[in-house]
Design a protein around this motif. Structure first.
Motif, PDB file in Angstrom:
ATOM      1  N   GLU A   3      44.627  31.759  24.441  1.00 27.47           N
ATOM      2  CA  GLU A   3      44.395  33.111  23.916  1.00 27.47           C
ATOM      3  C   GLU A   3      44.073  34.080  25.050  1.00 27.47           C
ATOM      4  OE1 GLU A   3      41.711  35.430  20.521  1.00 27.47           O
ATOM      5  OE2 GLU A   3      41.288  33.330  21.025  1.00 27.47           O
ATOM      6  N   LYS A   4      43.301  33.623  26.037  1.00 25.27           N
ATOM      7  CA  LYS A   4      42.979  34.482  27.180  1.00 25.27           C
ATOM      8  C   LYS A   4      44.246  34.882  27.930  1.00 25.27           C
ATOM      9  CE  LYS A   4      38.383  32.470  28.017  1.00 25.27           C
ATOM     10  NZ  LYS A   4      37.580  31.634  28.951  1.00 25.27           N
ATOM     11  N   VAL A   5      45.134  33.934  28.147  1.00 21.67           N
ATOM     12  CA  VAL A   5      46.381  34.227  28.863  1.00 21.67           C
ATOM     13  C   VAL A   5      47.251  35.172  28.041  1.00 21.67           C
ATOM     14  CG1 VAL A   5      48.501  33.236  29.819  1.00 21.67           C
ATOM     15  CG2 VAL A   5      46.324  32.040  30.112  1.00 21.67           C
ATOM     16  N   CYS A   6      47.300  34.964  26.729  1.00 22.94           N
ATOM     17  CA  CYS A   6      48.075  35.848  25.855  1.00 22.94           C
ATOM     18  C   CYS A   6      47.548  37.279  25.943  1.00 22.94           C
ATOM     19  CB  CYS A   6      48.014  35.345  24.418  1.00 22.94           C
ATOM     20  SG  CYS A   6      49.028  36.297  23.261  1.00 22.94           S
ATOM     21  N   ASN A   7      46.239  37.447  25.884  1.00 22.75           N
ATOM     22  CA  ASN A   7      45.651  38.779  25.984  1.00 22.75           C
ATOM     23  C   ASN A   7      45.925  39.405  27.352  1.00 22.75           C
ATOM     24  OD1 ASN A   7      44.626  38.671  23.379  1.00 22.75           O
ATOM     25  ND2 ASN A   7      42.655  37.823  24.028  1.00 22.75           N
ATOM     26  N   GLU A   8      45.908  38.586  28.387  1.00 24.29           N
ATOM     27  CA  GLU A   8      46.219  39.079  29.729  1.00 24.29           C
ATOM     28  C   GLU A   8      47.651  39.607  29.790  1.00 24.29           C
ATOM     29  OE1 GLU A   8      46.503  37.408  34.348  1.00 24.29           O
ATOM     30  OE2 GLU A   8      45.687  36.134  32.766  1.00 24.29           O
ATOM     31  N   LEU A  68      49.476  40.685  27.239  1.00 27.84           N
ATOM     32  CA  LEU A  68      49.567  41.885  26.406  1.00 27.84           C
ATOM     33  C   LEU A  68      49.018  43.100  27.148  1.00 27.84           C
ATOM     34  CD1 LEU A  68      48.506  40.447  22.921  1.00 27.84           C
ATOM     35  CD2 LEU A  68      50.797  41.192  23.623  1.00 27.84           C
ATOM     36  N   GLU A  69      47.929  42.911  27.881  1.00 32.08           N
ATOM     37  CA  GLU A  69      47.349  44.016  28.641  1.00 32.08           C
ATOM     38  C   GLU A  69      48.303  44.445  29.756  1.00 32.08           C
ATOM     39  OE1 GLU A  69      44.646  46.941  29.948  1.00 32.08           O
ATOM     40  OE2 GLU A  69      44.986  45.902  28.047  1.00 32.08           O
ATOM     41  N   ARG A  70      48.919  43.509  30.410  1.00 32.31           N
ATOM     42  CA  ARG A  70      49.895  43.852  31.455  1.00 32.31           C
ATOM     43  C   ARG A  70      51.076  44.615  30.866  1.00 32.31           C
ATOM     44  NH1 ARG A  70      50.546  39.353  36.167  1.00 32.31           N
ATOM     45  NH2 ARG A  70      48.335  38.923  36.540  1.00 32.31           N
ATOM     46  N   GLN A  71      51.516  44.177  29.686  1.00 27.06           N
ATOM     47  CA  GLN A  71      52.617  44.872  29.034  1.00 27.06           C
ATOM     48  C   GLN A  71      52.216  46.292  28.652  1.00 27.06           C
ATOM     49  OE1 GLN A  71      54.058  42.881  25.525  1.00 27.06           O
ATOM     50  NE2 GLN A  71      55.466  44.520  24.987  1.00 27.06           N
ATOM     51  N   ARG A  72      51.002  46.451  28.138  1.00 24.39           N
ATOM     52  CA  ARG A  72      50.524  47.780  27.751  1.00 24.39           C
ATOM     53  C   ARG A  72      50.447  48.708  28.958  1.00 24.39           C
ATOM     54  NH1 ARG A  72      46.302  50.899  27.836  1.00 24.39           N
ATOM     55  NH2 ARG A  72      45.068  49.414  29.054  1.00 24.39           N
ATOM     56  N   LEU A  73      49.935  48.202  30.071  1.00 25.40           N
ATOM     57  CA  LEU A  73      49.831  49.012  31.284  1.00 25.40           C
ATOM     58  C   LEU A  73      51.207  49.394  31.815  1.00 25.40           C
ATOM     59  CD1 LEU A  73      46.929  47.144  33.128  1.00 25.40           C
ATOM     60  CD2 LEU A  73      46.829  49.385  32.014  1.00 25.40           C
ATOM     61  N   PRO A 115      51.351  34.602  33.970  1.00 25.04           N
ATOM     62  CA  PRO A 115      50.998  35.223  35.255  1.00 25.04           C
ATOM     63  C   PRO A 115      50.917  34.188  36.369  1.00 25.04           C
ATOM     64  CG  PRO A 115      49.630  36.104  33.495  1.00 25.04           C
ATOM     65  CD  PRO A 115      50.404  34.970  32.900  1.00 25.04           C
ATOM     66  N   SER A 116      51.421  34.560  37.530  1.00 25.25           N
ATOM     67  CA  SER A 116      51.391  33.646  38.677  1.00 25.25           C
ATOM     68  C   SER A 116      49.957  33.364  39.088  1.00 25.25           C
ATOM     69  CB  SER A 116      52.162  34.265  39.848  1.00 25.25           C
ATOM     70  OG  SER A 116      52.130  33.422  40.977  1.00 25.25           O
ATOM     71  N   ARG A 117      49.676  32.112  39.390  1.00 24.54           N
ATOM     72  CA  ARG A 117      48.349  31.697  39.839  1.00 24.54           C
ATOM     73  C   ARG A 117      48.465  31.081  41.232  1.00 24.54           C
ATOM     74  NH1 ARG A 117      46.215  34.576  35.763  1.00 24.54           N
ATOM     75  NH2 ARG A 117      46.547  33.621  33.713  1.00 24.54           N
ATOM     76  N   ALA A 118      47.400  31.224  42.007  1.00 22.63           N
ATOM     77  CA  ALA A 118      47.372  30.570  43.309  1.00 22.63           C
ATOM     78  C   ALA A 118      47.448  29.061  43.139  1.00 22.63           C
ATOM     79  CB  ALA A 118      46.097  30.957  44.062  1.00 22.63           C
ATOM     80  N   CYS A 119      46.801  28.546  42.101  1.00 21.95           N
ATOM     81  CA  CYS A 119      46.852  27.130  41.775  1.00 21.95           C
ATOM     82  C   CYS A 119      47.976  26.895  40.769  1.00 21.95           C
ATOM     83  CB  CYS A 119      45.521  26.663  41.187  1.00 21.95           C
ATOM     84  SG  CYS A 119      45.524  24.952  40.621  1.00 21.95           S
ATOM     85  N   LYS A 120      48.983  26.144  41.160  1.00 19.13           N
ATOM     86  CA  LYS A 120      50.149  25.953  40.303  1.00 19.13           C
ATOM     87  C   LYS A 120      49.875  24.985  39.158  1.00 19.13           C
ATOM     88  CE  LYS A 120      52.233  29.047  42.335  1.00 19.13           C
ATOM     89  NZ  LYS A 120      52.390  30.341  41.610  1.00 19.13           N
TER      90      LYS A 120
END
Length: 233
Positions: A203-208, A210-215, A71-76
């Motif tokens: 793991e947090k990014v992976c879950n994020e 997966l949630e985006r994919q599910r939505l 996911p894109s972040r404001a801080c690169k």
């Protein structure tokens, strides 16, 4: 459509079987017959999708980094950290990623071009570091291409050490420590203090993701359902 879906599933099953065999046996020792036995498909089905063992290995190599985007972040710099720690987490949890890394570092894999993953990861690093520099996140002396090369090479060594010592069980911890050592030499202090470099970040990014994919899948299904009455009419 059903035939196409079957073909996609068959191709994925063959790749997963190849990944398992390559990870366990290495490229030179692995055989097509072993991959066929693990995949449970006919030789004709395999050769429909892959022409040779080298072709299978290239598919596994490509599979390890098909999800480089985070996911894109404001801080690169954080976005770069997320990409590195996510890859470390996937090495622990995804057989395709483990097999791809095994092939990438397999010096006995004669005739197999193993440069692709290194070059793709370097390019990802250069892109994110250049954007970080444009936003004033990096120290003035930083050259993105040099730093990206150092990070890719360092990660390769760290993951090889983790694999040998703990079968990747401590990989996210080691990569977190790597980031804590490397980033102070390239990152502005005000940016550094705001970064999440914890071992759990991958793991947090992976879950994020997966949630985006599910939505996204749910939204697509709802859109298809909404269009059905119109199509019937």
């Amino acid at each position: 459509m059903a035939k196409q879906e079957r073909a996609i599933r068959t191709r994925h099953s063959i790749l997963m079987a190849a990944a398992r065999v390559f990870e366990e046996r290495g490229y030179q020792a692995a055989t097509i017959n072993e991959i066929l036995a693990v995949a449970g498909v006919t030789k004709g089905a395999l050769y429909f999708h892959f022409q040779s063992k080298e072709d299978l290995a290239e598919g596994v190599l490509a599979g390890q980094d098909q999800h480089l985007a985070v996911p894109s972040r404001a801080c690169k710099v954080q976005e770069l950290v997320d990409a590195v720690l996510l890859h470390a987490y996937r090495l622990q949890t995804d057989p395709m990623v483990r097999a791809g890394v095994r092939l990438t570092l397999d010096q006995r894999a004669q005739g197999l071009d193993r440069s692709g993953p290194f070059l793709r990861w370097r390019d990802v690093g250069i892109d994110l570091l250049e954007r970080a520099r444009a936003q004033g996140e990096l120290l003035p002396h930083v050259t993105p291409a040099e730093t990206a090369g150092v990070m890719v090479g360092s990660f390769a060594g760290i993951q090889a050490m983790s694999q040998a010592l703990t079968d990747y069980q401590d990989l996210t911890q080691r990569v977190s420590e790597l980031m804590c050592h490397l980033l102070p030499s390239i990152t502005m202090p005000s940016v550094l203090t705001a970064l999440d470099l914890t071992p759990e970040r991958g793991e947090k990014v992976c879950n994020e993701l997966l949630e985006r994919q599910r939505l996204a899948e749910t939204a697509s299904e709802e859109q298809d359902t909404a269009q059905e009455p119109a199509a019937l009419g």
